[in-house]
Design a protein around this motif. Structure first.
Motif, PDB file in Angstrom:
ATOM      1  N   GLU A 128       0.889  -1.177  -0.012  1.00  0.00           N
ATOM      2  CA  GLU A 128       0.005  -0.119   0.089  1.00  0.00           C
ATOM      3  C   GLU A 128       0.835   1.430   0.069  1.00  0.00           C
ATOM      4  O   GLU A 128       0.602   2.291  -0.806  1.00  0.00           O
ATOM      5  CB  GLU A 128      -0.926  -0.054   1.291  1.00  0.00           C
ATOM      6  CG  GLU A 128      -1.998   1.123   1.319  1.00  0.00           C
ATOM      7  CD  GLU A 128      -2.751   1.047   2.402  1.00  0.00           C
ATOM      8  OE1 GLU A 128      -3.709   2.148   2.801  1.00  0.00           O
ATOM      9  OE2 GLU A 128      -2.942   0.111   2.911  1.00  0.00           O
ATOM     10  N   ARG A 129       2.012   1.254   0.750  1.00  0.00           N
ATOM     11  CA  ARG A 129       2.685   2.396   0.784  1.00  0.00           C
ATOM     12  C   ARG A 129       3.541   2.563  -0.631  1.00  0.00           C
ATOM     13  O   ARG A 129       3.622   3.639  -0.974  1.00  0.00           O
ATOM     14  CB  ARG A 129       3.792   2.249   1.976  1.00  0.00           C
ATOM     15  CG  ARG A 129       4.843   3.270   1.665  1.00  0.00           C
ATOM     16  CD  ARG A 129       5.795   3.075   3.031  1.00  0.00           C
ATOM     17  NE  ARG A 129       6.862   4.273   2.894  1.00  0.00           N
ATOM     18  CZ  ARG A 129       7.090   5.585   3.183  1.00  0.00           C
ATOM     19  NH1 ARG A 129       5.644   5.980   3.585  1.00  0.00           N
ATOM     20  NH2 ARG A 129       8.003   6.235   3.030  1.00  0.00           N
ATOM     21  N   TRP A 130       3.908   1.536  -1.119  1.00  0.00           N
ATOM     22  CA  TRP A 130       4.619   1.454  -2.362  1.00  0.00           C
ATOM     23  C   TRP A 130       3.512   2.012  -3.359  1.00  0.00           C
ATOM     24  O   TRP A 130       4.027   2.629  -4.259  1.00  0.00           O
ATOM     25  CB  TRP A 130       5.016   0.110  -2.826  1.00  0.00           C
ATOM     26  CG  TRP A 130       6.178  -0.435  -2.086  1.00  0.00           C
ATOM     27  CD1 TRP A 130       7.222   0.333  -1.071  1.00  0.00           C
ATOM     28  CD2 TRP A 130       6.683  -1.832  -1.888  1.00  0.00           C
ATOM     29  NE1 TRP A 130       7.965  -0.256  -0.789  1.00  0.00           N
ATOM     30  CE2 TRP A 130       7.773  -1.962  -1.121  1.00  0.00           C
ATOM     31  CE3 TRP A 130       6.433  -2.963  -2.792  1.00  0.00           C
ATOM     32  CZ2 TRP A 130       8.724  -2.866  -1.028  1.00  0.00           C
ATOM     33  CZ3 TRP A 130       6.966  -3.950  -2.553  1.00  0.00           C
ATOM     34  CH2 TRP A 130       8.229  -4.120  -1.717  1.00  0.00           C
ATOM     35  N   GLN A 131       2.337   1.700  -3.346  1.00  0.00           N
ATOM     36  CA  GLN A 131       1.106   2.345  -4.212  1.00  0.00           C
ATOM     37  C   GLN A 131       1.064   3.662  -4.177  1.00  0.00           C
ATOM     38  O   GLN A 131       1.356   4.368  -5.249  1.00  0.00           O
ATOM     39  CB  GLN A 131       0.049   1.545  -3.935  1.00  0.00           C
ATOM     40  CG  GLN A 131      -1.114   2.150  -4.894  1.00  0.00           C
ATOM     41  CD  GLN A 131      -1.037   1.752  -6.455  1.00  0.00           C
ATOM     42  OE1 GLN A 131      -0.318   0.731  -6.759  1.00  0.00           O
ATOM     43  NE2 GLN A 131      -1.451   2.740  -7.409  1.00  0.00           N
ATOM     44  N   ARG A 132       1.419   4.152  -2.903  1.00  0.00           N
ATOM     45  CA  ARG A 132       1.155   5.663  -2.943  1.00  0.00           C
ATOM     46  C   ARG A 132       2.552   6.255  -3.208  1.00  0.00           C
ATOM     47  O   ARG A 132       2.532   7.556  -3.876  1.00  0.00           O
ATOM     48  CB  ARG A 132       1.158   6.063  -1.210  1.00  0.00           C
ATOM     49  CG  ARG A 132      -0.165   5.623  -0.830  1.00  0.00           C
ATOM     50  CD  ARG A 132      -0.504   6.356   0.619  1.00  0.00           C
ATOM     51  NE  ARG A 132       0.734   6.168   1.633  1.00  0.00           N
ATOM     52  CZ  ARG A 132       0.747   5.025   2.476  1.00  0.00           C
ATOM     53  NH1 ARG A 132      -0.736   4.215   2.544  1.00  0.00           N
ATOM     54  NH2 ARG A 132       1.639   4.861   3.424  1.00  0.00           N
ATOM     55  N   LEU A 133       3.659   5.924  -3.177  1.00  0.00           N
ATOM     56  CA  LEU A 133       4.996   6.326  -3.684  1.00  0.00           C
ATOM     57  C   LEU A 133       4.943   6.268  -5.245  1.00  0.00           C
ATOM     58  O   LEU A 133       5.228   7.292  -5.960  1.00  0.00           O
ATOM     59  CB  LEU A 133       6.121   5.694  -3.090  1.00  0.00           C
ATOM     60  CG  LEU A 133       6.604   5.616  -1.729  1.00  0.00           C
ATOM     61  CD1 LEU A 133       7.628   4.685  -1.300  1.00  0.00           C
ATOM     62  CD2 LEU A 133       6.888   7.079  -1.409  1.00  0.00           C
ATOM     63  N   ALA A 134       4.315   5.362  -5.798  1.00  0.00           N
ATOM     64  CA  ALA A 134       4.074   5.417  -7.310  1.00  0.00           C
ATOM     65  C   ALA A 134       3.149   6.465  -7.774  1.00  0.00           C
ATOM     66  O   ALA A 134       3.607   7.226  -8.806  1.00  0.00           O
ATOM     67  CB  ALA A 134       3.761   3.904  -7.633  1.00  0.00           C
ATOM     68  N   VAL A 135       2.156   6.684  -7.078  1.00  0.00           N
ATOM     69  CA  VAL A 135       1.177   7.812  -7.485  1.00  0.00           C
ATOM     70  C   VAL A 135       2.082   9.096  -7.394  1.00  0.00           C
ATOM     71  O   VAL A 135       1.980   9.964  -8.296  1.00  0.00           O
ATOM     72  CB  VAL A 135      -0.118   7.898  -6.690  1.00  0.00           C
ATOM     73  CG1 VAL A 135      -0.895   8.959  -6.824  1.00  0.00           C
ATOM     74  CG2 VAL A 135      -0.930   6.464  -7.076  1.00  0.00           C
ATOM     75  N   ALA A 136       2.714   9.190  -6.365  1.00  0.00           N
ATOM     76  CA  ALA A 136       3.468  10.523  -5.986  1.00  0.00           C
ATOM     77  C   ALA A 136       4.558  10.863  -7.088  1.00  0.00           C
ATOM     78  O   ALA A 136       4.682  12.068  -7.741  1.00  0.00           O
ATOM     79  CB  ALA A 136       4.124  10.582  -4.591  1.00  0.00           C
ATOM     80  N   ALA A 137       5.030   9.722  -7.639  1.00  0.00           N
ATOM     81  CA  ALA A 137       6.176   9.703  -8.480  1.00  0.00           C
ATOM     82  C   ALA A 137       5.650   9.914 -10.047  1.00  0.00           C
ATOM     83  O   ALA A 137       6.142  10.533 -10.927  1.00  0.00           O
ATOM     84  CB  ALA A 137       6.966   8.333  -8.723  1.00  0.00           C
TER      85      ALA A 137
END
Length: 246
Positions: A128-137
């Motif tokens: 879930e955290r990785w998904q948020r980081l992918a969206v931010a990127a």
């Protein structure tokens, strides 16, 4: 293509983009990003993507905790090229950094792989955290395709699910230099990066039987996450002169 409102810092992720003329209320996260981070005001035009090739121009009707926008235009495109990166577990907790950078470089699929000499046990529950980081990127790089973050899988299982007809590379310090070859201009490219302790002999044989070509990404030995980033940079550089959103 030039992005709508290219001079503005606002670029949103809206998973379901409606057709032109429709109105929608943004999620809490996107509303906060719009109002607090980008400081967009009512009447301004912003850009948005659904992460699947859609690119829309939105007019802000109401800014706030539940921002209301109207779609002025929306177009769709398919990627001319894509990249999958299979990576063994790095030392420490560098997965967050790796996801962020792969997303910025336009990688399509991030597949963590459990290997004989390294497993992603420290990263369980981080999807879930990785998904948020992918969206931010995605927002930062202003791309229209979102990195797909997958759950860690055993190497053999992950390799059995790869797309057919792809060009495949194995990070190997003894292989030909990346400087001596060019990344594919289209289609699917796949990279396999071993864990911090390297691939076991049987895993290297598996990769060779799968058609993975060795490639040297530096004149020295790289950490797993650095090698993954080096390959992604090599691949992403092959898009120079083409639409940066592809």
């Amino acid at each position: 293509m030039p992005l709508p409102g290219d001079g503005a810092p606002s670029f949103l992720w809206v998973p379901e983009l409606p057709a032109a003329g429709a109105r929608l209320t943004l999620s809490e996260d996107e509303s906060h990003y719009l109002a607090r981070v980008c400081r967009v005001r009512t009447g301004e035009i912003v850009s948005a993507t659904d992460g699947r090739g859609g690119l829309a121009s939105l007019r802000v009707i109401e800014a706030g905790r539940a921002a209301l926008v109207e779609v002025e235009s929306c177009e769709r495109a398919r990627p001319a090229r894509s990249a999958w990166v299979l990576v063994g577990s790095p030392e420490g907790e560098r997965g967050d950094w790796l996801v962020e950078k792969l997303a910025e470089l336009g990688v399509s699929v991030f597949q963590p792989v459990d290997c004989e000499r390294g497993r992603w046990e420290r990263m369980k529950g981080r999807e879930e955290r990785w998904q948020r980081l992918a969206v931010a990127a995605l927002r930062q790089s202003r791309r229209r395709f979102l990195l797909e973050v997958r759950t860690p899988r055993p190497l053999g299982e992950a390799m059995g699910e790869l797309p057919t007809g792809a060009g495949s590379w194995l990070a190997d310090a003894a292989g030909p230099s990346a400087a001596s070859c060019s990344p594919p201009a289209d289609g699917v490219a796949i990279a396999l990066i071993g864990p911090a302790s390297g691939l076991a002999p049987g895993e290297r044989e598996l990769a060779q039987r799968g058609g993975f070509q060795p490639i040297s990404l530096s004149d020295s030995r790289l950490r797993a996450e650095t090698a993954a980033l080096a390959w992604a940079s090599w691949w992403s550089g092959g898009a120079a002169g083409r639409d940066s959103t592809s």
